[in-house]
Design a protein around this motif. Structure first.
Motif, PDB file in Angstrom:
ATOM      1  N   UNK A 159       0.848  -1.196   0.000  1.00 32.49           N
ATOM      2  CA  UNK A 159       0.000   0.000   0.000  1.00 32.49           C
ATOM      3  C   UNK A 159       0.882   1.244   0.000  1.00 32.49           C
ATOM      4  N   UNK A 160       0.253   2.372  -0.315  1.00 32.18           N
ATOM      5  CA  UNK A 160       1.002   3.611  -0.517  1.00 32.18           C
ATOM      6  C   UNK A 160       1.785   4.080   0.711  1.00 32.18           C
ATOM      7  N   UNK A 161       1.341   3.685   1.902  1.00 34.16           N
ATOM      8  CA  UNK A 161       2.018   4.218   3.092  1.00 34.16           C
ATOM      9  C   UNK A 161       3.244   3.407   3.518  1.00 34.16           C
ATOM     10  N   UNK A 162       3.575   2.376   2.770  1.00 27.39           N
ATOM     11  CA  UNK A 162       4.776   1.589   3.088  1.00 27.39           C
ATOM     12  C   UNK A 162       6.013   2.472   2.950  1.00 27.39           C
ATOM     13  N   UNK A 163       6.916   2.365   3.909  1.00 21.31           N
ATOM     14  CA  UNK A 163       8.165   3.124   3.832  1.00 21.31           C
ATOM     15  C   UNK A 163       9.190   2.285   3.065  1.00 21.31           C
ATOM     16  N   UNK A 164       9.775   2.884   2.072  1.00 20.18           N
ATOM     17  CA  UNK A 164      10.736   2.183   1.216  1.00 20.18           C
ATOM     18  C   UNK A 164      12.115   2.191   1.890  1.00 20.18           C
ATOM     19  N   UNK A 165      12.814   1.057   1.742  1.00 22.35           N
ATOM     20  CA  UNK A 165      14.165   0.974   2.303  1.00 22.35           C
ATOM     21  C   UNK A 165      15.193   0.920   1.170  1.00 22.35           C
ATOM     22  N   UNK A 166      16.417   1.190   1.544  1.00 26.71           N
ATOM     23  CA  UNK A 166      17.498   1.116   0.551  1.00 26.71           C
ATOM     24  C   UNK A 166      17.540  -0.280  -0.061  1.00 26.71           C
ATOM     25  N   UNK A 167      17.778  -0.357  -1.346  1.00 23.93           N
ATOM     26  CA  UNK A 167      17.871  -1.621  -2.110  1.00 23.93           C
ATOM     27  C   UNK A 167      16.540  -2.313  -2.351  1.00 23.93           C
ATOM     28  N   UNK A 168      15.445  -1.693  -1.970  1.00 26.27           N
ATOM     29  CA  UNK A 168      14.139  -2.289  -2.270  1.00 26.27           C
ATOM     30  C   UNK A 168      13.896  -2.319  -3.779  1.00 26.27           C
ATOM     31  N   UNK A 169      12.989  -3.223  -4.173  1.00 27.52           N
ATOM     32  CA  UNK A 169      12.517  -3.248  -5.557  1.00 27.52           C
ATOM     33  C   UNK A 169      11.038  -2.873  -5.547  1.00 27.52           C
ATOM     34  N   UNK A 170      10.709  -1.811  -6.256  1.00 28.91           N
ATOM     35  CA  UNK A 170       9.324  -1.330  -6.307  1.00 28.91           C
ATOM     36  C   UNK A 170       8.804  -1.547  -7.730  1.00 28.91           C
ATOM     37  N   UNK A 171       7.631  -2.155  -7.832  1.00 28.18           N
ATOM     38  CA  UNK A 171       7.055  -2.414  -9.158  1.00 28.18           C
ATOM     39  C   UNK A 171       5.694  -1.750  -9.268  1.00 28.18           C
ATOM     40  N   UNK A 172       5.446  -1.159 -10.420  1.00 30.86           N
ATOM     41  CA  UNK A 172       4.157  -0.535 -10.710  1.00 30.86           C
ATOM     42  C   UNK A 172       3.513  -1.299 -11.865  1.00 30.86           C
ATOM     43  N   UNK A 173       2.224  -1.607 -11.691  1.00 34.34           N
ATOM     44  CA  UNK A 173       1.545  -2.334 -12.774  1.00 34.34           C
ATOM     45  C   UNK A 173       0.034  -2.137 -12.689  1.00 34.34           C
ATOM     46  N   UNK A 174      -0.662  -2.392 -13.800  1.00 37.18           N
ATOM     47  CA  UNK A 174      -2.118  -2.254 -13.809  1.00 37.18           C
ATOM     48  C   UNK A 174      -2.790  -3.485 -13.197  1.00 37.18           C
ATOM     49  N   UNK A 175      -4.115  -3.451 -13.122  1.00 36.11           N
ATOM     50  CA  UNK A 175      -4.881  -4.623 -12.678  1.00 36.11           C
ATOM     51  C   UNK A 175      -4.434  -5.849 -13.469  1.00 36.11           C
ATOM     52  N   UNK A 176      -4.384  -6.970 -12.797  1.00 30.87           N
ATOM     53  CA  UNK A 176      -3.865  -8.174 -13.458  1.00 30.87           C
ATOM     54  C   UNK A 176      -4.944  -8.819 -14.322  1.00 30.87           C
ATOM     55  N   UNK A 177      -4.509  -9.602 -15.294  1.00 30.19           N
ATOM     56  CA  UNK A 177      -5.478 -10.187 -16.238  1.00 30.19           C
ATOM     57  C   UNK A 177      -5.028 -11.560 -16.737  1.00 30.19           C
ATOM     58  N   UNK A 178      -4.495 -12.362 -15.826  1.00 28.73           N
ATOM     59  CA  UNK A 178      -4.053 -13.704 -16.232  1.00 28.73           C
ATOM     60  C   UNK A 178      -5.185 -14.709 -16.234  1.00 28.73           C
ATOM     61  N   UNK A 179      -4.820 -15.964 -16.420  1.00 31.70           N
ATOM     62  CA  UNK A 179      -5.793 -17.048 -16.367  1.00 31.70           C
ATOM     63  C   UNK A 179      -6.545 -17.232 -17.661  1.00 31.70           C
TER      64      UNK A 179
END
Lengths: 165, 77
Positions: B57-77
């Motif tokens: 969620x947006x309020x998570x505090x990011x730490x050094x060396x983290x990996x942050x990914x942005x993506x749309x609603x998923x559509x697998x299956x």
């Protein structure tokens, strides 16, 4: 979350999750899976879901699909989904195969096979795994229409979604 | 001191990159990561975020060396 068993077979590969870049035949995969898994008749129910590529969507003819995923997170999320199902229902084993990359019309996209002692557990877990996969596993479909590409914007809700929350 | 940023699907196409790194800043939040990585693009509504391959969620505090990914609603299956 622990897997619950009637008996423990250390040789059995109880949770198999694979992403495939090439086409697969779900029925052959099931036969091979069952041959590998069948042990002493402990499994009274097998529930299977196969999702395949349609040639239509939202009123348009669709000629193909590109399925993108997030390497690492996709596999992790699928494990989380299956482990949650194993915590809720009593399961013997679970198989999830999912395609990535270029997919042609009619090809299988996903196979979910759940084996359990009883049909209720197998049916419910298979459905729940599939619904969770559709809503939380990081895959994205880009459709090839006749004149352009189009990203599919999320999946429609299945009837089990309300129970999920 | 860096954060890895990944974009998927239509976000990857609209931002124009699949992966980049941004400088880590103490008390960094997801909105800060987007601002630093997305080349001035508006952050679309309904976009999902993962930190270290877990939904976040947006309020998570990011730490050094983290990996942050942005993506749309998923559509697998």
């Amino acid at each position: 979350m622990k897997w619950r068993f009637f008996r423990w077979y250390p040789e059995a590969d109880i949770l198999r999750i694979e992403l495939r870049t090439e086409t697969f035949d779900p029925w052959q995969e099931l036969r091979a899976h069952e041959a590998q898994m069948s042990l002493a008749g402990d499994c009274g129910a097998t529930a299977v879901f196969v999702g395949s590529m349609r040639d239509f969507n939202a009123g348009d003819k669709v000629e193909g699909l590109y399925l993108e995923h997030y390497p690492g997170m996709t596999e992790r999320q699928l494990h989380t989904i299956c482990e949650a199902a194993a915590g809720r229902w009593t399961l013997r084993d679970v198989l999830v195969l999912h395609r990535v990359g270029e997919i042609r019309v009619g090809e299988a996209i996903v196979l979910v096979c759940v084996r359990a002692a009883h049909r209720g557990d197998a049916f419910d877990a298979c459905r729940a795994i599939m619904e969770e996969l559709k809503h939380t596993a990081p895959f994205w479909k880009k459709e090839k229409l006749q004149d352009r590409g189009r990203w599919v914007e999320g999946n429609t809700d299945g009837y089990a979604v309300k129970e999920r929350n | 001191m860096a954060v890895t940023v990944k974009f998927f699907a239509n976000l990857r196409e609209s931002v124009g990159i699949s992966s980049t790194t941004v400088e880590y800043v103490p008390d960094m939040k997801i909105a800060d990561v987007w601002k630093a990585a997305a080349k001035g693009k508006e952050r679309p509504l309904g976009m999902l975020t993962a930190v270290n391959m877990e939904y976040a969620k947006d309020d998570v505090v990011i730490r050094d060396n983290d990996e942050v990914a942005f993506f749309p609603m998923v559509s697998g299956g």
